[in-house]
Design an enzyme around this catalytic site. Structure first.
Site, short mmCIF file in Angstrom:
data_model
loop_
_atom_site.label_atom_id
_atom_site.label_comp_id
_atom_site.label_asym_id
_atom_site.label_seq_id
_atom_site.Cartn_x
_atom_site.Cartn_y
_atom_site.Cartn_z
N GLY A 12 0.79 -1.24 0.00
CA GLY A 12 0.00 0.00 0.00
C GLY A 12 0.82 1.28 0.00
N ASN A 107 -3.99 1.78 -13.55
CA ASN A 107 -3.09 0.87 -12.84
C ASN A 107 -1.67 1.39 -12.98
OD1 ASN A 107 -2.25 -1.57 -11.50
ND2 ASN A 107 -1.60 -2.37 -13.49
N HIS A 109 2.35 -0.01 -13.10
CA HIS A 109 3.12 -1.24 -13.32
C HIS A 109 4.61 -0.91 -13.25
CE1 HIS A 109 3.72 -5.32 -14.68
NE2 HIS A 109 4.64 -4.87 -15.51
#
Ligand code: GRF
Length: 190
Positions: A12, A107, A109
């Site tokens: 997180g 997202n 990556h």
């Protein structure tokens, strides 16, 4: 006020970087909730400390992937987010969720997509002997790490650098890039 929901399954650190940047820069945003599938995610502790509501959907307590995803979909619709932010979320969203929130799911990556899609991307780039790797933020589509790329940063892999050191540098870049991209998506260049 824009509404964002963040999905995380593990540490997180990106979640925390987004919350802290939003607060520091006073974005007109409500971080509605952290959603996690993992009761052991360290992200839950961060959410408590940061006073962000946390919704735990314990994957193991559902009898199927299908029922888990149905519940996730229901909750996402209730939250009615302007943006869904995947930050180390380790499951694949089903096509109906992607379709329902098309262009509203992002997202991050830890590689230069389309290279090194999927898991352990930092390690695979390192072990492949790459001289350059990086970070990508992209829209989520029905594939795995295949959606349209929004932003990338290159990171040189230094001579003799350890994997752990590279990982730390990549995460530092992520923690700057992800909030920057999210801010731009939500508020444009204003
Ligand atoms: C990050 O490296 C991100 O690129 C990848 O998962 C990792 C999550 O890290 N998708 P954290 O949980 O935000 O610390």
């Amino acid at each position: 006020m824009k509404r964002i929901v963040i999905l995380a399954s593990g540490n997180g650190s990106n979640f925390e970087a987004i919350v802290k940047t939003a607060r520091k820069e006073k974005w007109p945003v409500e971080i509605v909730s952290l959603i996690t599938d993992n009761p052991h995610a360290y992200a839950i502790k961060r959410a408590k400390r940061l006073r962000i509501p946390c919704k735990l959907l314990n994957y193991k307590e559902f009898d199927s992937k299908d029922s888990y995803n149905k519940e996730l979909f229901k909750i996402l619709k209730e939250f009615s987010p302007d943006l869904i932010v995947l930050a180390g979320y380790m499951r694949i969203l089903p096509p109906y969720i992607v379709r329902a929130f098309r262009w509203r799911i992002v997202n991050i990556h830890p590689a230069l997509l389309p290279a090194f899609r999927g898991l352990h991307a930092i390690e695979r780039a390192y072990k492949a002997g790459c001289k350059v790797t990086g970070v990508t933020v992209h829209f989520v589509d029905e594939g795995v790490d295949t959606g349209p790329i929004i932003a990338q940063r290159c990171i040189e892999i230094r001579e003799g650098e350890s994997l752990e050191h590279l990982e730390r540098r990549i995460h530092r870049v992520e923690h700057k890039l992800y909030p920057t991209v999210i801010k731009k998506l939500l508020f444009g260049d204003e």
